[in-house]
Structures are given as C-alpha cells and as structure tokens.
Motif scaffolding. Structure first.
Motif, PDB file in Angstrom:
ATOM      1  N   GLN A  93     -64.211-115.142 -30.943  1.00  0.00           N
ATOM      2  CA  GLN A  93     -63.537-113.874 -30.699  1.00  0.00           C
ATOM      3  C   GLN A  93     -62.098-114.083 -30.234  1.00  0.00           C
ATOM      4  O   GLN A  93     -61.173-113.399 -30.699  1.00  0.00           O
ATOM      5  N   ALA A  94     -61.896-115.038 -29.327  1.00  0.00           N
ATOM      6  CA  ALA A  94     -60.548-115.306 -28.821  1.00  0.00           C
ATOM      7  C   ALA A  94     -59.630-115.817 -29.921  1.00  0.00           C
ATOM      8  O   ALA A  94     -58.471-115.418 -30.024  1.00  0.00           O
ATOM      9  N   GLY A  95     -60.151-116.720 -30.781  1.00  0.00           N
ATOM     10  CA  GLY A  95     -59.351-117.230 -31.890  1.00  0.00           C
ATOM     11  C   GLY A  95     -58.971-116.133 -32.866  1.00  0.00           C
ATOM     12  O   GLY A  95     -57.842-116.092 -33.377  1.00  0.00           O
ATOM     13  N   LYS A  96     -59.912-115.226 -33.115  1.00  0.00           N
ATOM     14  CA  LYS A  96     -59.660-114.099 -34.027  1.00  0.00           C
ATOM     15  C   LYS A  96     -58.583-113.182 -33.458  1.00  0.00           C
ATOM     16  O   LYS A  96     -57.660-112.764 -34.171  1.00  0.00           O
ATOM     17  N   ILE A  97     -58.696-112.890 -32.159  1.00  0.00           N
ATOM     18  CA  ILE A  97     -57.704-112.005 -31.526  1.00  0.00           C
ATOM     19  C   ILE A  97     -56.333-112.660 -31.509  1.00  0.00           C
ATOM     20  O   ILE A  97     -55.315-111.998 -31.769  1.00  0.00           O
ATOM     21  N   GLU A  98     -56.278-113.967 -31.235  1.00  0.00           N
ATOM     22  CA  GLU A  98     -54.993-114.670 -31.210  1.00  0.00           C
ATOM     23  C   GLU A  98     -54.277-114.549 -32.554  1.00  0.00           C
ATOM     24  O   GLU A  98     -53.086-114.237 -32.623  1.00  0.00           O
ATOM     25  N   THR A  99     -55.017-114.780 -33.635  1.00  0.00           N
ATOM     26  CA  THR A  99     -54.430-114.714 -34.981  1.00  0.00           C
ATOM     27  C   THR A  99     -53.972-113.306 -35.329  1.00  0.00           C
ATOM     28  O   THR A  99     -52.858-113.094 -35.827  1.00  0.00           O
ATOM     29  N   HIS A 100     -54.823-112.329 -35.051  1.00  0.00           N
ATOM     30  CA  HIS A 100     -54.491-110.943 -35.379  1.00  0.00           C
ATOM     31  C   HIS A 100     -53.363-110.406 -34.505  1.00  0.00           C
ATOM     32  O   HIS A 100     -52.554-109.590 -34.966  1.00  0.00           O
ATOM     33  N   LEU A 101     -53.324-110.842 -33.245  1.00  0.00           N
ATOM     34  CA  LEU A 101     -52.235-110.425 -32.362  1.00  0.00           C
ATOM     35  C   LEU A 101     -50.892-110.907 -32.900  1.00  0.00           C
ATOM     36  O   LEU A 101     -49.928-110.135 -32.969  1.00  0.00           O
ATOM     37  N   ALA A 102     -50.831-112.197 -33.264  1.00  0.00           N
ATOM     38  CA  ALA A 102     -49.580-112.753 -33.791  1.00  0.00           C
ATOM     39  C   ALA A 102     -49.151-111.999 -35.049  1.00  0.00           C
ATOM     40  O   ALA A 102     -47.971-111.667 -35.220  1.00  0.00           O
ATOM     41  N   TYR A 103     -50.107-111.709 -35.928  1.00  0.00           N
ATOM     42  CA  TYR A 103     -49.810-110.968 -37.153  1.00  0.00           C
ATOM     43  C   TYR A 103     -49.270-109.571 -36.829  1.00  0.00           C
ATOM     44  O   TYR A 103     -48.264-109.130 -37.398  1.00  0.00           O
ATOM     45  N   HIS A 104     -49.936-108.891 -35.894  1.00  0.00           N
ATOM     46  CA  HIS A 104     -49.552-107.519 -35.548  1.00  0.00           C
ATOM     47  C   HIS A 104     -48.158-107.472 -34.924  1.00  0.00           C
ATOM     48  O   HIS A 104     -47.337-106.620 -35.295  1.00  0.00           O
ATOM     49  N   ILE A 105     -47.882-108.383 -33.980  1.00  0.00           N
ATOM     50  CA  ILE A 105     -46.582-108.366 -33.305  1.00  0.00           C
ATOM     51  C   ILE A 105     -45.467-108.730 -34.279  1.00  0.00           C
ATOM     52  O   ILE A 105     -44.391-108.136 -34.264  1.00  0.00           O
ATOM     53  N   ARG A 106     -45.735-109.721 -35.155  1.00  0.00           N
ATOM     54  CA  ARG A 106     -44.718-110.095 -36.146  1.00  0.00           C
ATOM     55  C   ARG A 106     -44.449-108.938 -37.111  1.00  0.00           C
ATOM     56  O   ARG A 106     -43.303-108.678 -37.483  1.00  0.00           O
ATOM     57  N   LYS A 107     -45.502-108.259 -37.514  1.00  0.00           N
ATOM     58  CA  LYS A 107     -45.342-107.115 -38.416  1.00  0.00           C
ATOM     59  C   LYS A 107     -44.533-106.023 -37.727  1.00  0.00           C
ATOM     60  O   LYS A 107     -43.643-105.409 -38.345  1.00  0.00           O
ATOM     61  N   MET A 108     -44.831-105.788 -36.454  1.00  0.00           N
ATOM     62  CA  MET A 108     -44.117-104.773 -35.680  1.00  0.00           C
ATOM     63  C   MET A 108     -42.637-105.144 -35.536  1.00  0.00           C
ATOM     64  O   MET A 108     -41.740-104.309 -35.712  1.00  0.00           O
ATOM     65  N   GLY A 109     -42.382-106.440 -35.230  1.00  0.00           N
ATOM     66  CA  GLY A 109     -41.003-106.893 -35.083  1.00  0.00           C
ATOM     67  C   GLY A 109     -40.244-106.857 -36.396  1.00  0.00           C
ATOM     68  O   GLY A 109     -39.080-106.455 -36.445  1.00  0.00           O
ATOM     69  N   VAL A 143     -51.286-116.651 -25.043  1.00  0.00           N
ATOM     70  CA  VAL A 143     -51.502-116.318 -23.634  1.00  0.00           C
ATOM     71  C   VAL A 143     -52.364-115.074 -23.489  1.00  0.00           C
ATOM     72  O   VAL A 143     -53.251-115.014 -22.623  1.00  0.00           O
ATOM     73  N   ILE A 144     -52.128-114.070 -24.334  1.00  0.00           N
ATOM     74  CA  ILE A 144     -52.895-112.828 -24.211  1.00  0.00           C
ATOM     75  C   ILE A 144     -54.372-113.063 -24.526  1.00  0.00           C
ATOM     76  O   ILE A 144     -55.253-112.540 -23.827  1.00  0.00           O
ATOM     77  N   SER A 145     -54.647-113.838 -25.577  1.00  0.00           N
ATOM     78  CA  SER A 145     -56.055-114.041 -25.972  1.00  0.00           C
ATOM     79  C   SER A 145     -56.761-115.030 -25.056  1.00  0.00           C
ATOM     80  O   SER A 145     -57.736-114.692 -24.379  1.00  0.00           O
ATOM     81  N   TRP A 146     -56.281-116.264 -24.994  1.00  0.00           N
ATOM     82  CA  TRP A 146     -56.954-117.291 -24.193  1.00  0.00           C
ATOM     83  C   TRP A 146     -56.681-117.125 -22.703  1.00  0.00           C
ATOM     84  O   TRP A 146     -57.544-117.452 -21.868  1.00  0.00           O
ATOM     85  N   GLY A 147     -55.506-116.619 -22.341  1.00  0.00           N
ATOM     86  CA  GLY A 147     -55.215-116.390 -20.929  1.00  0.00           C
ATOM     87  C   GLY A 147     -56.142-115.355 -20.325  1.00  0.00           C
ATOM     88  O   GLY A 147     -56.547-115.455 -19.159  1.00  0.00           O
ATOM     89  N   LEU A 148     -56.497-114.327 -21.116  1.00  0.00           N
ATOM     90  CA  LEU A 148     -57.438-113.307 -20.632  1.00  0.00           C
ATOM     91  C   LEU A 148     -58.791-113.939 -20.314  1.00  0.00           C
ATOM     92  O   LEU A 148     -59.406-113.638 -19.290  1.00  0.00           O
ATOM     93  N   ILE A 149     -59.243-114.833 -21.204  1.00  0.00           N
ATOM     94  CA  ILE A 149     -60.511-115.529 -20.988  1.00  0.00           C
ATOM     95  C   ILE A 149     -60.495-116.265 -19.649  1.00  0.00           C
ATOM     96  O   ILE A 149     -61.383-116.110 -18.806  1.00  0.00           O
ATOM     97  N   ASP A 150     -59.461-117.077 -19.475  1.00  0.00           N
ATOM     98  CA  ASP A 150     -59.375-117.897 -18.269  1.00  0.00           C
ATOM     99  C   ASP A 150     -59.265-117.043 -17.015  1.00  0.00           C
ATOM    100  O   ASP A 150     -59.873-117.359 -15.978  1.00  0.00           O
ATOM    101  N   MET A 151     -58.490-115.958 -17.107  1.00  0.00           N
ATOM    102  CA  MET A 151     -58.280-115.131 -15.929  1.00  0.00           C
ATOM    103  C   MET A 151     -59.559-114.393 -15.529  1.00  0.00           C
ATOM    104  O   MET A 151     -59.939-114.375 -14.341  1.00  0.00           O
ATOM    105  N   VAL A 152     -60.238-113.771 -16.497  1.00  0.00           N
ATOM    106  CA  VAL A 152     -61.477-113.052 -16.192  1.00  0.00           C
ATOM    107  C   VAL A 152     -62.531-114.012 -15.668  1.00  0.00           C
ATOM    108  O   VAL A 152     -63.211-113.741 -14.669  1.00  0.00           O
ATOM    109  N   TRP A 153     -62.662-115.152 -16.345  1.00  0.00           N
ATOM    110  CA  TRP A 153     -63.646-116.153 -15.906  1.00  0.00           C
ATOM    111  C   TRP A 153     -63.367-116.601 -14.468  1.00  0.00           C
ATOM    112  O   TRP A 153     -64.271-116.655 -13.631  1.00  0.00           O
ATOM    113  N   ALA A 154     -62.087-116.893 -14.177  1.00  0.00           N
ATOM    114  CA  ALA A 154     -61.726-117.377 -12.849  1.00  0.00           C
ATOM    115  C   ALA A 154     -61.980-116.329 -11.772  1.00  0.00           C
ATOM    116  O   ALA A 154     -62.554-116.633 -10.708  1.00  0.00           O
ATOM    117  N   ILE A 155     -61.603-115.087 -12.026  1.00  0.00           N
ATOM    118  CA  ILE A 155     -61.762-114.033 -11.019  1.00  0.00           C
ATOM    119  C   ILE A 155     -63.242-113.743 -10.753  1.00  0.00           C
ATOM    120  O   ILE A 155     -63.675-113.645  -9.599  1.00  0.00           O
TER     121      ILE A 155
END
Length: 609
Positions: A93-109, A143-155
């Motif tokens: 799920q994290a890998g999928k979100i990372e790829t789609h996020l990059a695509y979405h932000i690049r498309k937006m930019g 950072v948004i995809s994998w950082g969320l994982i690490d942050m939620v897990w840690a908290i």
C-alpha cells in the motif's frame, strides 16, 4: 553560469505548509487513512509481544511446567502470522501511494506550468523548474507515504508501551522515562539545525541542476569559445558548496539518532537497576521485570524512528515549500470567470461558442511596462485592417517583438485596449485567441519525434492529408520526401537532424496547418542563408495571402511588398508607409535599407570573386 534566485521559505517546521499540501492530495485521503489503520494494528501487536513473554516466563519458566504450552505456541504463531500479513499489505500500500503521489503532484505541477504566463519564465530558470519537478517531488512522495507509516507506528507503539508500563508499575515507568524531557530539549535543538542545513542543500542542488542544463544546452558555444576550463572551475565551486553543505547536514542527522539511542540506553539502565531491586524485594515478578526491560529497550526504537521521521520531514519541508510555491503561483494573464464560462479554459475549450476572427486589429491608447519597471509603450495607437501585412522594423529593444507578444496575449497591456474585430480581446479566451494565431519564431524549436508529429502540434486532430498540404504550401514537402522515412523521419532532439532552414520550414507548416486568421513572423528569416530565404519568402507570400499578418523584420528585402511598414523607435511609431513611400522620405528606413542593400551586393561580389 547564471545564479538562480530562490524564493524565501520559512525558518522552522511549519505545520501549515503540510496542511496546505494535504489539501491538494485529498484524493489520497482514504488510502492514507487505510495505511494509518494498518500501522495501528501492526504497532498494537508489537506492543503486546512483551506481555506474551511475561506470561511465558511467569507461567512456564517460573512454575517449571509445560501445561498449555502448545495452546500458547499456537496463539503466538497466529499473532506472528497476522503481523506478517499486515506488514506485506502495508508495504504494498505504501509503495502504491508513493508512486501515485509522485504522479499526481507532477501532473499538478506540469499543468500549472502550462498555465503560467511568459513573465514567469522570464524570472525562473529551467534548472530550478526541473529540480522542483524531479528530486523535490520524489522526496516529498517518499516522506508522505513511508513517513506516515513510521510516524503512526512510532506514536502508537509509544502510547501502547507507556500505557502497559504505567498499568503494571507507575514508579518503575517514571524512573525509566526520566530521560524523555532532556531528549525533547535535544530534539528541538537538532530540529532547527537539520532544517536549516537541508534547506541549504536543496538550494544548492537547484543551482547544480541549472548548471547542468546550461552546460548541456550550450555545449557547442562552450567549445567555440574555449570555455571548458572556466566552466569546470565554476561548476567545481558549486559542487564543493554542495559537498560542504551535505556533509554538514549529514553530521547533524548522524548525531541526532545516536544521541537518542544513548539516552534510551540510560533509561534502560535505570530500569534494570531499579527493576532488579524490585525483583529482589518481591515487589514485582521476574516475568514483569523482563517485560519492563523489554519495553524500555523497545520504547526508544519508536522514539528513534519518530526522531528520524521528524528529521526527514524537516528535510522535505524545503521541497514542500517549493512545490506549494509553484502550484500556487497565479498566472498574470488569466481569463475572467464569465469568459471561461462561455468559451472554456486552456484545457476545456467550448469551441461551439467561439466566434470566427475577421482580422481587423487595433491597439488603442496602449500603455505597457515589464515587471522590472521598464516602460515600452505610452499611448501607443495602431489600426490594421483585415488581410493587411504590417512589417515592424527598428533597433533592438525598440518594442517590435513586444507588439506581437501583446497581440498574442503573452503579455497584457498595463492600460488601454487591443481590439480584435472591434472587441477587447480580454472578452474572449486565451485559447480562442492563440488558436487563431500562427506564430513563427526567429529560432524554431522542434520537439523530439517525427516530422509529421511536429507539424501536427499546430493542430492535434490534423489528418495526414492536411499535414502534407501545409508542408506543400510552405515548400517543405520536397525536402521532407528526400529524407529516409519522409514524414515519419525523426527530427532529433531540438530538431538536430535538420538544418536551420529545414526546421524553419517545418515550423511554418506547423503554424499554417491550423489555418489561423492572423499570422506573426518574428524575424523568421534572420538566421538562414540567402537561398533558403528565397524558398521561405515564396512560402511567406502564399501564407500571408488574405491573412492579417505582423512581420518583425531583420532583412528588409523580405518586407518590400508589405502593405504597411512601421519604424518603431523607443516604443512609438517613428515612420509609417509602404516601402516606396518610406524610400522617398529618405529617413531611418531609407538609410537602413540602402545600407543592407550595399552589404548584400558586397557579399555577392566577394562570393563571385
């Protein structure tokens, strides 16, 4: 090498930047929440594992029995199996979100880059833009995809550990966690240092990207000017700055985590000391003691992970700020809401409402200044009738190209009006106007692809017959058919497989294939040889027939048949008339024309001799 100008960014961790960024990523909300839910389960299972260890010690080791050990083993294996499945799902799920996020932000930019006005590109280097669209977006999506994982897990882990520890022994928990306050103070110090250091790294990285772009684009110029050594020296200076800043940033990041781990070890030592005394005094069981040591050791794993994630967020904030800056940059030239409602925007045209352009054009009481304050026109007036060819001549910087750029609405008047068929062109859409104008630049730019594809850029739904008809009209068909694959021949990057004259003919065909009502030639024959110029001149006469046209001229021999020749001087019309009328006046145009004529005759005589 040019120094790129970086925009100012915030000096500390700014939650507002991230909140604003997530507004643009609302379509990923469900996926991110699902990811957070998975990590909550993973962290929850991790939190109860020491409890199972305590149970095993107190019920099997201390009592020296194996009763119910099989049931315990099956439960333990079941929990481990569930955890393994969760980990597999969240990694996917994290890998999928990372790829789609990059695509979405690049498309937006990229979409925003298509909307921005010419003035934006006057002040933004290609290197700066490339850095935003590549490395900044890659870091942000990671950072948004994998950082969320690490942050939620840690908290969740920290909350779970603290809850279980407090429930079992408040005193021992407080002793073990006594290092949290100094750890928090240290974290604040490193937060500021890391953010500042990595922001500087990103800034220098943008400069390096710009240097690369300039060097590759200007490789031939570098060779002809023998500037290899100077360019290498300048580039080495930036590389050294990048290395120094990266090492400095790396040192802060490298120091932060060991300090966290060391503080955690102190907490673990306190737990061992005080917990051991409690076991000896029979205050707690041996299983509880082992559980506390396990929790204390593991507690600082999520603390370290959280600290690392915060450091990554700090590093990525500079990227987030720059991406937000790009996406939120408003074009200086924008259609009004009522115009968009009727005619559509740049991406969604309502062509059924588009009026045909007749070709009458008027510049009325026009004032214009560039963003840097440079004044070009004051009360400029000009009327052009349908089908007229107007030639613009004058010194460099007199305002010739500015006239046609204003006509194309690449810039807008500071005040006054530009009327097309009697109506202010701001009452029509940008796409409507620019779809009706054929523009040929002095230096033609072709895109990588085939000749056919490059001509089709002028009209995306053009048929092969229309493409070939356009090529024939501009006298390009003959040389195209002589290439290896005809219209399917590759032009190379920037049209490198073609001569300058051939590229110019392709750009003429591209401009004419959409059958524009207005034509603009901006010194379109100034960079080609005389023979090719004759071919292009014949093409121009065909193209401009019955079309309103503006010709910014360098070679005056190409405009002698123009209906009106304007000599532009300091933003105003100094002379106006036909070629013969201006020759009779014996003013600036006469002197310029006769000088060019003498130069051409001298060149011809030199070639003959």
């Amino acid at each position: 090498m040019a120094r790129i100008q970086e925009e100012k960014v915030t000096e500390k961790l700014n939650l507002g930047i991230w909140k604003k960024l997530f507004k643009y990523l609302s379509e990923f909300k469900k996926g991110l929440l699902f990811l957070a839910f998975l990590m909550t389960i993973v962290a929850g299972i991790d939190s109860i594992m020491p409890l199972l260890t305590r149970y095993a010690i107190d019920n099997f080791v201390e009592k020296n029995t194996i009763n119910n050990l099989k049931i315990f083993g099956l439960v333990y294996l079941l929990i481990v199996g569930i955890q393994a499945i969760n980990v597999k799902i969240f990694i996917r799920q994290a890998g999928k979100i990372e790829t789609h996020l990059a695509y979405h932000i690049r498309k937006m930019g990229f979409k925003r880059l298509q909307q921005l006005s010419f003035s934006y590109y006057d002040t933004s280097s290609v290197g700066w833009l490339m850095s935003r669209m590549t490395s900044d977006i890659a870091r942000l999506s990671e950072v948004i995809s994998w950082g969320l994982i690490d942050m939620v897990w840690a908290i969740v882990m920290m909350i779970g550990f603290l809850g279980i520890m407090l429930f079992n022994n408040v005193k021992l928990t407080l002793v073990s966690m006594s290092v949290i306050v100094p750890l928090f103070i240290i974290g604040l110090f490193f937060q500021k240092k890391i953010l500042k250091a990595y922001r500087n790294v990103r800034k220098i990285n943008s400069q390096l990207t710009s240097d690369f772009n300039e060097e590759v684009a200007g490789a031939k110029t570098t060779k002809t000017l023998v500037r290899e050594d100077e360019n290498l020296t300048e580039f080495k200076y930036d590389v050294d700055r990048m290395r120094h800043s990266s090492v400095k940033a790396g040192i802060f990041s490298a120091l932060f985590l060991p300090i966290v781990i060391s503080m955690g070890s102190i907490g673990t030592g306190l737990a061992i000391w005080f917990g051991g005394n409690e076991v000896l005094l029979k205050g707690i069981s041996y299983g509880t003691y082992v559980m506390f040591i396990s929790y204390t050791v593991q507690f600082f794993d999520p603390v370290s992970q959280l600290a690392g994630t915060i450091a990554e967020i700090q590093q990525a904030q500079a990227s987030a700020e720059r991406i937000i800056s790009l996406v939120e940059t408003e074009p200086e030239i924008w259609d009004k809401p009522d115009v968009i409602n009727k005619y559509g925007d740049l991406f969604n045209a309502k062509k059924e409402n588009w009026e045909d352009i007749n070709g009458d054009i008027e510049f009325k009481n026009l004032y214009f200044s560039y963003k840097n304050g440079q004044k070009v026109f004051e009360n400029f007036n000009l009327k052009v009738k349908k089908g007229e060819t107007v030639a613009l001549v004058g010194e460099t910087g007199s305002g010739k190209s500015t006239i046609v750029n204003l006509l194309c609405r690449f810039y807008e008047p500071s005040s006054g009006e530009i009327l097309i068929d009697g109506k202010d062109y701001r009452e029509r859409s940008l796409l409507w106007l620019q779809s009706n104008i054929g523009y040929v630049l002095q230096s033609p730019h072709l895109f990588s692809g085939t000749i056919r594809e490059n001509i089709r850029y002028g009209k995306l739904d053009a048929t092969n017959e229309e493409i070939e008809a356009a090529a024939k009209m501009v006298n390009a068909h003959e040389f195209i058919m002589e290439t290896e694959k005809g219209y399917d021949s590759e032009v190379g990057e920037g049209g490198g497989n073609l001569s300058t004259g051939q590229k110019q003919l392709i750009s003429f065909a591209r401009a004419i294939v959409g059958n524009p009502a207005v034509f603009v030639l901006d010194e379109a024959t100034s960079s080609i040889d005389t023979e090719t110029e004759r071919v292009i001149q014949n093409a121009i006469e065909k193209i401009l027939s019955d079309r309103t046209s503006f010709v910014v001229a360098h070679r005056l021999s190409t405009i002698v048949s123009a209906d009106k020749i304007l000599v532009i001087k300091n933003g105003s019309i100094d002379e106006a008339g036909t070629h013969s009328e201006l020759i009779k006046k014996k003013g600036y145009y006469y002197r310029l024309y006769t000088n060019q004529l003498l130069q051409e005759k001298e060149m011809e005589s030199e070639n003959v001799s």
